[in-house]
Design a protein around this motif. Structure first.
Motif, mmCIF file in Angstrom:
data_model
loop_
_atom_site.group_PDB
_atom_site.id
_atom_site.type_symbol
_atom_site.label_atom_id
_atom_site.label_comp_id
_atom_site.label_asym_id
_atom_site.label_seq_id
_atom_site.Cartn_x
_atom_site.Cartn_y
_atom_site.Cartn_z
ATOM 1 N N ALA A 107 -15.408 -16.187 24.731
ATOM 2 C CA ALA A 107 -15.998 -16.689 25.974
ATOM 3 C C ALA A 107 -17.484 -16.988 25.796
ATOM 4 N N PHE A 108 -18.177 -16.143 25.036
ATOM 5 C CA PHE A 108 -19.605 -16.380 24.781
ATOM 6 C C PHE A 108 -19.807 -17.661 23.968
ATOM 7 N N LEU A 109 -18.986 -17.871 22.952
ATOM 8 C CA LEU A 109 -19.087 -19.098 22.159
ATOM 9 C C LEU A 109 -18.884 -20.327 23.026
ATOM 10 N N GLN A 110 -17.893 -20.262 23.899
ATOM 11 C CA GLN A 110 -17.576 -21.414 24.729
ATOM 12 C C GLN A 110 -18.665 -21.705 25.748
ATOM 13 N N SER A 111 -19.290 -20.664 26.289
ATOM 14 C CA SER A 111 -20.272 -20.872 27.344
ATOM 15 C C SER A 111 -21.691 -21.056 26.819
ATOM 16 N N SER A 112 -22.026 -20.396 25.686
ATOM 17 C CA SER A 112 -23.421 -20.364 25.244
ATOM 18 C C SER A 112 -23.625 -20.638 23.764
ATOM 19 N N GLY A 113 -22.560 -20.936 23.033
ATOM 20 C CA GLY A 113 -22.675 -21.081 21.589
ATOM 21 C C GLY A 113 -23.673 -22.129 21.149
ATOM 22 N N LEU A 114 -23.665 -23.279 21.794
ATOM 23 C CA LEU A 114 -24.580 -24.359 21.400
ATOM 24 C C LEU A 114 -26.014 -24.062 21.817
ATOM 25 N N GLU A 115 -26.196 -23.407 22.956
ATOM 26 C CA GLU A 115 -27.547 -23.093 23.419
ATOM 27 C C GLU A 115 -28.166 -21.947 22.628
ATOM 28 N N ARG A 116 -27.323 -21.016 22.124
ATOM 29 C CA ARG A 116 -27.841 -19.803 21.509
ATOM 30 C C ARG A 116 -27.667 -19.786 19.989
ATOM 31 N N CYS A 117 -27.377 -20.897 19.377
ATOM 32 C CA CYS A 117 -27.201 -20.917 17.926
ATOM 33 C C CYS A 117 -28.542 -21.103 17.219
ATOM 34 N N THR A 118 -28.631 -20.587 16.009
ATOM 35 C CA THR A 118 -29.848 -20.674 15.203
ATOM 36 C C THR A 118 -29.573 -21.546 13.983
ATOM 37 N N PRO A 119 -30.281 -22.664 13.803
ATOM 38 C CA PRO A 119 -30.035 -23.532 12.637
ATOM 39 C C PRO A 119 -30.356 -22.812 11.328
ATOM 40 N N LEU A 120 -29.490 -22.987 10.324
ATOM 41 C CA LEU A 120 -29.715 -22.403 9.005
ATOM 42 C C LEU A 120 -30.059 -23.470 7.967
ATOM 43 N N GLY A 126 -25.501 -39.009 8.767
ATOM 44 C CA GLY A 126 -24.951 -40.349 8.637
ATOM 45 C C GLY A 126 -25.351 -41.210 9.812
ATOM 46 N N GLY A 127 -24.745 -42.393 9.879
ATOM 47 C CA GLY A 127 -25.088 -43.325 10.935
ATOM 48 C C GLY A 127 -24.719 -42.838 12.321
ATOM 49 N N TYR A 128 -23.735 -41.927 12.395
ATOM 50 C CA TYR A 128 -23.290 -41.449 13.697
ATOM 51 C C TYR A 128 -24.093 -40.248 14.177
ATOM 52 N N GLY A 129 -24.608 -39.438 13.255
ATOM 53 C CA GLY A 129 -25.328 -38.251 13.678
ATOM 54 C C GLY A 129 -25.543 -37.295 12.533
ATOM 55 N N THR A 130 -25.614 -36.019 12.847
ATOM 56 C CA THR A 130 -25.914 -34.984 11.858
ATOM 57 C C THR A 130 -24.950 -33.816 12.002
ATOM 58 N N VAL A 131 -24.869 -33.029 10.926
ATOM 59 C CA VAL A 131 -24.111 -31.778 10.948
ATOM 60 C C VAL A 131 -24.989 -30.692 10.337
ATOM 61 N N ASP A 132 -25.144 -29.591 11.059
ATOM 62 C CA ASP A 132 -25.957 -28.472 10.601
ATOM 63 C C ASP A 132 -25.115 -27.216 10.518
ATOM 64 N N LEU A 133 -25.502 -26.345 9.604
ATOM 65 C CA LEU A 133 -24.937 -25.005 9.567
ATOM 66 C C LEU A 133 -25.772 -24.137 10.500
ATOM 67 N N VAL A 134 -25.125 -23.475 11.439
ATOM 68 C CA VAL A 134 -25.839 -22.650 12.411
ATOM 69 C C VAL A 134 -25.231 -21.259 12.444
ATOM 70 N N GLN A 135 -26.006 -20.317 12.973
ATOM 71 C CA GLN A 135 -25.554 -18.947 13.134
ATOM 72 C C GLN A 135 -25.544 -18.588 14.616
ATOM 73 N N VAL A 136 -24.544 -17.778 15.002
ATOM 74 C CA VAL A 136 -24.455 -17.291 16.377
ATOM 75 C C VAL A 136 -24.221 -15.782 16.336
ATOM 76 N N THR A 137 -25.027 -15.035 17.079
ATOM 77 C CA THR A 137 -24.821 -13.596 17.235
ATOM 78 C C THR A 137 -23.988 -13.367 18.490
ATOM 79 N N LEU A 138 -22.830 -12.742 18.325
ATOM 80 C CA LEU A 138 -21.882 -12.566 19.422
ATOM 81 C C LEU A 138 -22.144 -11.253 20.157
#
Length: 411
Positions: A107-120, A126-138
């Protein structure tokens, strides 16, 4: 699909109803809350006219053993319209959530995962966008890593976003399709996904490396049991998708991610749509001929058959001709029985020919899984990793993140 799709009104409750109609096991209300910015005039069933291109960023390569349990025990009810590639009597898969997360963490990932993630670190761009490895503390104290996919291309619109998310959610309990934690549309108009991290690249990456090691020798690209394993995993994912009345519509090695334990997973579901949508989509070199000439489709044609043609090309690449093989793959498309190399075993050759047959005679995913090429495969161990299939591979694992290394986030 049998159910008509309602027009969204921009409210979470409307999307919640849509997800319930799709028999999704995951908590549809949490997903609905993350999609509050959906256009009120859009439909989940609409097909985007935007051009498709390869946007696969990263994945993990693995080998698993396939299993066909009796029932989709996590579903509340059956869809009204079964796929053309699976009869009502067909065996159906029973999967647990591949994330292994408790309800509170999920539930935390679904509600806050993108807001509370830390880029690693950055994983790709690419032309469409980016992909980053991130960390989330649950909330449980567990630290996980995930892939954050950010799309900002004008070619990727609201309808395409809804279709990709719908495909990911529909396959949430299938270990042979990449897992999604959450998504959102930002105030700047970017589309973001938080996905299960697959650290071992794509099947396409692996095939290119194998071709270099083969050094032009006339032999199989990999041992037969390894081809058997990878093919079975991908077909299992397609069987799951098709039995839900959907077609992936962009099957190719570059869209198969290799998970941390070596399991192949289908990715890039932004092309996915109902099997009744038969217009061209995906990557041109993998498109079935009947998508270009409707006269080749035959009565009752559905787009899951085009998926199987693309799977046939993918299997030919896994066997002998990765990335086209200097034009040899085109000859296989024209006449697979005559142009597959002599070193290809008879059963494997027959399976490829069945997938590349004219649309009315082409194997379905269910028929392919029952092919004699897969005799002796330990289906019940498919999800466990390469060793269960009788061979080992070098695998990269996702990085571990110590809590002491992480920045302190305000609650």
């Amino acid at each position: 699909m049998g159910r008509s799709m309602k027009v969204l009104d921009g409210r979470a409750a409307a999307l919640h109803d849509q997800m319930k109609a799709l028999n999704l096991r995951r908590k549809s209300r949490s997903y609905a809350n993350n999609l509050h910015e959906i256009d009120s005039m859009s439909q989940l069933s609409v097909a985007s006219t935007a051009a498709f291109e390869d946007t696969t960023e990263c994945g993990d390569n693995t080998t698993l053993a396939i299993a066909i349990p009796e029932d989709y025990s996590d579903c509340d009810e059956e869809l009204e319209s079964p796929s053309s590639s699976a009869s009502p009597e067909s065996p159906r898969l029973a999967y647990q959530s591949p994330t292994g997360l408790c309800d509170e963490d999920l539930a935390f990932l679904q509600s806050s995962g993108l807001e509370r993630c830390t880029p690693l670190k950055a994983l790709g761009e690419g032309g469409y966008g980016t992909v980053d490895l991130v960390q989330v503390t649950l909330p449980s104290g567990r630290n996980i890593v995930a892939a954050r996919k950010v799309i900002h291309s004008p070619l990727y619109n609201q309808a395409r976003y809804e279709r990709e998310l719908r495909g990911l959610m529909l396959c949430a309990d299938c270990p042979f399709v990449v897992d999604v934690y959450t998504s959102r549309v930002t105030a700047e108009g970017s589309f973001e996904f938080l996905l299960d991290y697959a650290p071992n690249g794509t099947l396409g990456d692996m095939l290119k490396a194998m071709e270099q090691r083969r050094r032009g020798k006339e032999r199989l690209l990999m041992p037969v049991n390894r081809i058997q394993y990878y093919a079975a995993c991908i077909l299992q994912g397609l069987y799951f998708i098709h039995s839900r009345g959907q077609a992936h519509r962009d099957v190719k090695p570059g869209n198969v991610l290799m998970a941390a334990n070596g399991r192949p997973q289908l990715a890039d579901t932004d092309s996915m749509d109902a099997v009744t949508v038969t217009k061209r989509a995906g990557t041109t070199s993998y498109q079935a001929p009947e998508l270009w000439r409707a006269s080749l489709q035959g009565p009752g044609y559905t787009a899951d058959r085009a998926d199987m043609y693309a799977m046939g090309i993918t299997l030919a690449e896994m066997t002998c001709h990765p990335a086209g093989g200097n034009g040899k793959l085109q000859a296989v498309k024209d006449d697979p029985a005559a142009n597959l190399p002599e070193y290809v075993p008879a059963d494997l050759k027959d399976l490829i020919c069945g997938m590349l047959a004219p649309a009315p005679k082409r194997l379905t995913a269910e028929q392919a899984l029952s092919h004699k090429f897969f005799e002796g495969l330990a289906w019940q161990h498919l999800v466990e990793g390469p060793l269960s299939a009788g061979f080992s591979v070098e695998l990269k694992s996702a990085p571990s993140v110590e809590a002491s290394m992480l920045p302190v986030l305000d609650p």
